[in-house]
Design an enzyme around this catalytic site. Structure first.
Site, short mmCIF file in Angstrom:
data_model
loop_
_atom_site.label_atom_id
_atom_site.label_comp_id
_atom_site.label_asym_id
_atom_site.label_seq_id
_atom_site.Cartn_x
_atom_site.Cartn_y
_atom_site.Cartn_z
N CYS A 114 2.55 -1.32 2.00
CA CYS A 114 1.56 -1.65 1.11
C CYS A 114 0.65 -3.08 1.37
O CYS A 114 -0.16 -3.17 0.55
CB CYS A 114 2.17 -1.73 -0.24
SG CYS A 114 2.78 0.04 -0.83
N HIS A 404 -4.37 2.60 -5.80
CA HIS A 404 -3.76 2.06 -4.71
C HIS A 404 -3.54 2.77 -3.24
O HIS A 404 -2.52 3.49 -3.10
CB HIS A 404 -2.06 1.72 -4.95
CG HIS A 404 -1.37 0.99 -3.91
ND1 HIS A 404 -1.73 0.23 -3.08
CD2 HIS A 404 0.17 1.31 -3.56
CE1 HIS A 404 -0.80 -0.24 -2.09
NE2 HIS A 404 0.33 0.47 -2.61
N CYS A 434 4.13 -6.67 -3.22
CA CYS A 434 5.42 -6.02 -2.50
C CYS A 434 4.91 -5.10 -1.34
O CYS A 434 4.01 -4.54 -1.47
CB CYS A 434 6.33 -5.68 -3.64
SG CYS A 434 5.68 -4.41 -4.38
#
EC number: 2.3.1.155
Length: 450
Positions: A114, A404, A434
């Site tokens: 991510c 996302h 994170c």
């Protein structure tokens, strides 16, 4: 010497109200000129028939249109992505060629879950600070509507051997060995390879460990959607550029922003730990298609070309922890480290932009950051760094509401921080996220003097 650090600059500017322009002898200042993204859409909607390089190309073209930067001025292109399309494994190069960049402009693709586009940006920062480049385009892309689904390993091995068979007899012998279970496909999952645990399951355990209730998670998720809708309606999401989808209408805005009610959210069943879990579809980020692109330059080059930069990219850190129990605590570990490198404290930060994987993950990080016990027992620190105040935190929504696309979110965080700093009159922003594998990232963004 830390060639990419700006701590000495910040040591001389610990009073944020001075609005000093920071500089460090011998190291080029790196600035953000502009950043854009195509609308982030729920997977399976308007981008469903495209390929990842189509989305990345659209983001690059949007950046070119907005900045009018000559294509041949760009020295290098770096893109982040997570689930790669095998036909375009170096999606940065394919998107760049499709967007009309010179075939003489190198491009490569990075992957760090991510925080892939965070890695793309900091790769560019390093190249500029080292004097290798003056102009870099970084970005990220993810297309969750179409992900690679593989044959089983047994079937792949048989097919590869079959391809090398010389005679009909050899081919028939191999085919005769195929069994029904060979046809079972291998589906990709948002799970840790090292633990075989899905990220949602990890989020549920993390929320339980920190005593985060279902009610608190739903309230935070509703906050994210409500703030995102307000920002969208007020035209604050300036990084979004329209995208004419081939064969479809022009897409102009994110389609996952859906403020609900606590009553409606409360009706959803746990998505991972059943029946007692607290993580649901309503308080988790959703599978998203999208792409982003950001133009970064040395300050000297930007000013010589007549650009007014938006922000400086200052100190940054990467961290990693145990992927089993601390998978999603990257911001907790990265925040104090980046503040120390910059010579700042939490109170010096005017704008916080943290990636929201799950509401429970965000709330757990806020609790961990505000815990002396956690700092002393897990981080080896004497005291806590403190929790960011919510009135400075993700006030234009976050990944829970905006979406996302794994590889693209980092650029959204940075350009949103820059826009918020200008809008709110702040000086320093802190971006944190994170990532799978127990990794994390944090960066200081400083408003360019107005």
């Amino acid at each position: 010497a830390r060639s990419l650090s700006c701590s000495s600059q910040f040591q001389a500017a610990v009073q944020p109200k001075t609005k000093k322009t920071l500089g460090k002898t011998g190291v080029k200042n790196v600035v953000v000129v502009e950043g854009v993204r195509i609308p982030f859409l729920q997977s399976g909607t308007s981008y469903a028939d495209l390929m990842p390089h189509d989305l990345a190309r659209a983001a690059l073209q949007g950046l070119l249109t907005r900045t009018s930067v000559p294509r041949d001025v760009v020295d290098y292109i770096v893109y982040g992505t997570v689930i790669q399309e095998v036909k375009t494994s170096n999606v940065a190069r394919e998107a760049a060629l499709g967007a009309g960049f010179s075939d003489k402009t190198p491009a490569h693709t990075v992957t760090m879950a991510c925080i892939s586009s965070n890695q793309a940006m900091t790769t560019g920062v390093g190249m500029i600070a080292a004097g290798q480049c003056d102009v870099v385009v970084a970005g990220g892309v993810e297309l969750m509507s179409d992900v690679p689904i593989r044959h089983s390993r047994k079937m792949r091995k048989t097919m590869l051997t079959l391809n090398r068979a010389k005679t009909l007899g050899q081919k028939l012998s191999l085919i005769s060995k195929i069994r029904p279970d060979y046809f079972a496909p291998e589906l990709p999952a948002v799970a840790e390879f090292s633990t075989s645990e899905t990220m949602g399951h990890s989020a549920d355990r993390l929320a339980a460990a920190f005593g985060i209730s279902r009610l608190e998670q739903d309230e935070y998720a509703l906050r994210s959607h409500t703030l995102a809708k307000k920002a969208q309606d007020e035209g604050l999401l300036q990084d979004v550029v329209p995208f004419k989808v081939p064969g479809r209408d022009t897409v102009t805005k994110d389609n996952g922003i859906r403020p609900s009610s606590m009553e409606q959210m409360g009706k959803l069943k746990p998505a991972f730990v059943k029946p007692y879990g607290t993580v649901t579809a309503a308080n988790s980020s959703f599978l998203t298609d999208g792409a982003s692109a950001i133009l970064i330059m040395s300050e000297e080059k930007a000013l010589a070309m007549g650009y007014k930069p938006k922000a400086y990219l200052r100190d940054f850190v990467y961290v990693s922890q145990d992927p089993k129990d601390q998978l999603l605590l990257g911001p907790t570990y990265a925040t104090p480290k980046v503040l120390e490198k910059a010579g700042l404290t939490l109170s010096d930060i005017d704008v916080f932009e943290f990636h929201e994987a799950f509401a429970g993950q965000i709330l757990a990080n806020l609790k961990a950051m505000d815990s002396d016990w956690f700092a002393q027992n897990y981080m080896g620190r004497k005291s806590k760094v403190g929790a960011p105040p919510l009135d400075k935190f993700n006030t234009w929504g976050g990944s829970l509401s905006l979406g996302h696309p794994f590889g693209a979110t980092g650029c959204r965080l940075v350009i949103t921080a820059a826009h918020r700093l200008k809008k709110e009159g702040g000086q320093y922003g802190l971006v944190a996220a994170c990532a799978a594998g127990g990794q994390g990232h944090a960066m200081i963004v400083e408003l360019y003097p107005q």
